[in-house]
Enzyme design. Sequence first.
Site, PDB file in Angstrom:
ATOM      1  N   CYS A 263       3.167  30.079  -4.792  1.00  0.00           N
ATOM      2  CA  CYS A 263       2.664  30.299  -3.431  1.00  0.00           C
ATOM      3  C   CYS A 263       1.157  30.147  -3.307  1.00  0.00           C
ATOM      4  O   CYS A 263       0.672  29.251  -2.610  1.00  0.00           O
ATOM      5  CB  CYS A 263       3.102  31.684  -2.957  1.00  0.00           C
ATOM      6  SG  CYS A 263       4.872  31.918  -3.073  1.00  0.00           S
ATOM      7  N   ARG A 331       6.205  28.460 -12.427  1.00  0.00           N
ATOM      8  CA  ARG A 331       5.549  27.489 -11.549  1.00  0.00           C
ATOM      9  C   ARG A 331       4.043  27.763 -11.465  1.00  0.00           C
ATOM     10  O   ARG A 331       3.627  28.855 -11.174  1.00  0.00           O
ATOM     11  CB  ARG A 331       6.194  27.512 -10.151  1.00  0.00           C
ATOM     12  CG  ARG A 331       7.568  26.848 -10.165  1.00  0.00           C
ATOM     13  CD  ARG A 331       8.257  26.962  -8.830  1.00  0.00           C
ATOM     14  NE  ARG A 331       8.672  28.328  -8.550  1.00  0.00           N
ATOM     15  CZ  ARG A 331       9.245  28.707  -7.400  1.00  0.00           C
ATOM     16  NH1 ARG A 331       9.449  27.829  -6.451  1.00  0.00           N
ATOM     17  NH2 ARG A 331       9.604  29.965  -7.223  1.00  0.00           N
TER      18      ARG A 331
HETATM   19  C1  UGA Z   1       2.454  35.899  -3.068  1.00  0.00           C
HETATM   20  C2  UGA Z   1       2.023  36.965  -2.053  1.00  0.00           C
HETATM   21  O1  UGA Z   1       1.424  38.068  -2.747  1.00  0.00           O
HETATM   22  C3  UGA Z   1       3.216  37.455  -1.240  1.00  0.00           C
HETATM   23  O2  UGA Z   1       2.787  38.383  -0.257  1.00  0.00           O
HETATM   24  C4  UGA Z   1       3.872  36.244  -0.536  1.00  0.00           C
HETATM   25  O3  UGA Z   1       5.016  36.624   0.215  1.00  0.00           O
HETATM   26  C5  UGA Z   1       4.303  35.247  -1.607  1.00  0.00           C
HETATM   27  O4  UGA Z   1       3.139  34.838  -2.369  1.00  0.00           O
HETATM   28  C6  UGA Z   1       4.917  34.061  -0.911  1.00  0.00           C
HETATM   29  O5  UGA Z   1       4.184  33.336  -0.205  1.00  0.00           O
HETATM   30  O6  UGA Z   1       6.136  33.880  -0.985  1.00  0.00           O
HETATM   31  P1  UGA Z   1       3.606  35.960  -5.484  1.00  0.00           P
HETATM   32  O7  UGA Z   1       3.405  34.492  -5.528  1.00  0.00           O
HETATM   33  O8  UGA Z   1       4.930  36.539  -5.861  1.00  0.00           O
HETATM   34  O9  UGA Z   1       3.331  36.527  -3.994  1.00  0.00           O
HETATM   35  O10 UGA Z   1       2.526  36.588  -6.462  1.00  0.00           O
HETATM   36  P2  UGA Z   1       1.287  37.579  -6.340  1.00  0.00           P
HETATM   37  O11 UGA Z   1       1.702  38.957  -6.664  1.00  0.00           O
HETATM   38  O12 UGA Z   1       0.570  37.355  -5.069  1.00  0.00           O
HETATM   39  O13 UGA Z   1       0.370  37.047  -7.542  1.00  0.00           O
HETATM   40  C7  UGA Z   1      -0.116  35.713  -7.525  1.00  0.00           C
HETATM   41  C8  UGA Z   1      -1.017  35.483  -8.718  1.00  0.00           C
HETATM   42  O14 UGA Z   1      -2.257  36.173  -8.569  1.00  0.00           O
HETATM   43  C9  UGA Z   1      -0.441  35.920 -10.062  1.00  0.00           C
HETATM   44  O15 UGA Z   1      -0.679  34.888 -11.007  1.00  0.00           O
HETATM   45  C10 UGA Z   1      -1.234  37.158 -10.401  1.00  0.00           C
HETATM   46  O16 UGA Z   1      -1.364  37.366 -11.787  1.00  0.00           O
HETATM   47  C11 UGA Z   1      -2.589  36.813  -9.795  1.00  0.00           C
HETATM   48  N1  UGA Z   1      -3.432  37.992  -9.483  1.00  0.00           N
HETATM   49  C12 UGA Z   1      -2.978  38.958  -8.631  1.00  0.00           C
HETATM   50  C13 UGA Z   1      -4.712  38.092 -10.036  1.00  0.00           C
HETATM   51  O17 UGA Z   1      -5.150  37.207 -10.799  1.00  0.00           O
HETATM   52  N2  UGA Z   1      -5.485  39.163  -9.720  1.00  0.00           N
HETATM   53  C14 UGA Z   1      -5.066  40.134  -8.888  1.00  0.00           C
HETATM   54  O18 UGA Z   1      -5.838  41.089  -8.626  1.00  0.00           O
HETATM   55  C15 UGA Z   1      -3.778  40.037  -8.326  1.00  0.00           C
END
Ligand code: UGA
Length: 468
Positions: A263, A331
């Site tokens: 995403c 992904r």
């Molecule tokens: C993201 C959004 O958070 C959801 O709200 C949304 O519904 C979803 O995309 C979507 O569009 O379907 P997701 O892809 O499951 O959710 O993952 P996240 O929890 O957002 O994490 C994304 C990435 O950011 C991960 O690689 C995580 O490790 C990284 N991250 C997260 C960081 O590097 N630092 C942080 O502080 C938080």
Amino acid sequence: MRVAIVGMGYVGLVTAAGLAEWGHEVLGIEANPERLDVLRDGRLPIHEPGLDGLIARHLAGHRIIFAADARQISSVEVAIVAVGTHDGNGGWQTDTIRRCLDDIVPRLADDAVLVIRSTMPPEFLPSLAGLVDGLRAAAGRPPLPVMINPEFTREGTAVQDFLFPDRVVVGIVRDDFGAGARTLGTMYRSVDAPFITMPAPDAVLSKLGSNLFLATKISFANELAALCDEYGADVSAVVDAMGRDPRIGPSFLRAGVGFGGSCLPHQVTMTIHSAAQRSLDTPLLRAVDTINHGQRTAFVDRLAAALGGSVSGRRIALLGLTFKPGTDDLRDAPALSIALSLLDRGADVVAYDPMATAREATRRILPALTVADDVWSALDAADAIGLVTEWPEFVQLDWARARSVTRGAALVDGRNALDPSTITAAGFRYSSFGRMSAPLRIPLEAEHSRRRVSDGRFGAPVLRTAVD
Ligand code: UGA
């Protein structure tokens, strides 16, 4: 209420399970025969905590049924489109939505509501109502209410996020008599959260805007971490102090190798690309993307620095493959591009992830990478450890035992997830992002000056290509 969901991927399956949990009758339509067989067998094609139990229960109670095609769709009150919009190449595609509309729209009952839940490119929106109206007219049937209902669920906590959302956003594409909004209000009546109806472009941009803002927060935290490294501060303490201000908040400010998944990276790059096609520049998002990719390069550089300047010929244990813990999704996982870059630089890389399905998939995607089946085999005789995904298994590892099996003492924590004093006490030389550890200060200063010379600001495009 009878609801059909087309597309049994992450979004569709979670929506199906959640709606069944609220007492609705769900028809799950999945065109891929292998995926359908798995589902009918009571198994799941994806890993999502809590989802298997819900699907199994509602399948057994006949509140969910799976079908290969749309023949039974004429009896539903709501039809939700949850098919993919990735082109598999970093871009958007709307062919799958279009095919799905061709298939279902002519069959829907005259009082049904059509809902698009797939994350869609904003430029697709203006053609949507005309497309649906055309299909209805060709079938000799009246127009339908057409609504957008973006999802905000995160992989790993998607079931909870669906059942207990912060908000339900409903965008109106066409809803002449308000039946669409009323029907969706009934479908979501169990939700104790604001139910926000708005014009469709606002709903599409609310979804995109949320993810773009989260991505921006992460890249901000990563730039802040570089400042902390420069000035000898600890980014975790800095973010903790900042996050107590309710205008800032503490979440999504964890520095490290940056964001991955299906995403955030895709929506950042595709927004930049789509806006550019309309001659609209998005300099902030370009910086977010550049910083994010620079983090992967910086991680590889840190491993090299920790090994005295080069990873060539050195054995590196890479801990974590999935883009975040709690999922088996690879992904745009930072670990894969990092592994590739290390292999390109001549390292001998042994990776491990607690998720068996992720290990199997990695073996198929990156045959040159050695994937171990347990953490101890990955650590065995390693010259350096690189932690890429903060699985609890790694955070709680017996690090003293780990040091007894590794050859070298270098450890780079790409998620700022480990406790530096525990790791140092176990005998490792610890490095992370924005929590500068003294022994690495000199090599990292060299890295910083190289980045400054090469592109003046965000990290060299050349280095980025090496990791991409
Ligand atoms: C993201 C959004 O958070 C959801 O709200 C949304 O519904 C979803 O995309 C979507 O569009 O379907 P997701 O892809 O499951 O959710 O993952 P996240 O929890 O957002 O994490 C994304 C990435 O950011 C991960 O690689 C995580 O490790 C990284 N991250 C997260 C960081 O590097 N630092 C942080 O502080 C938080």
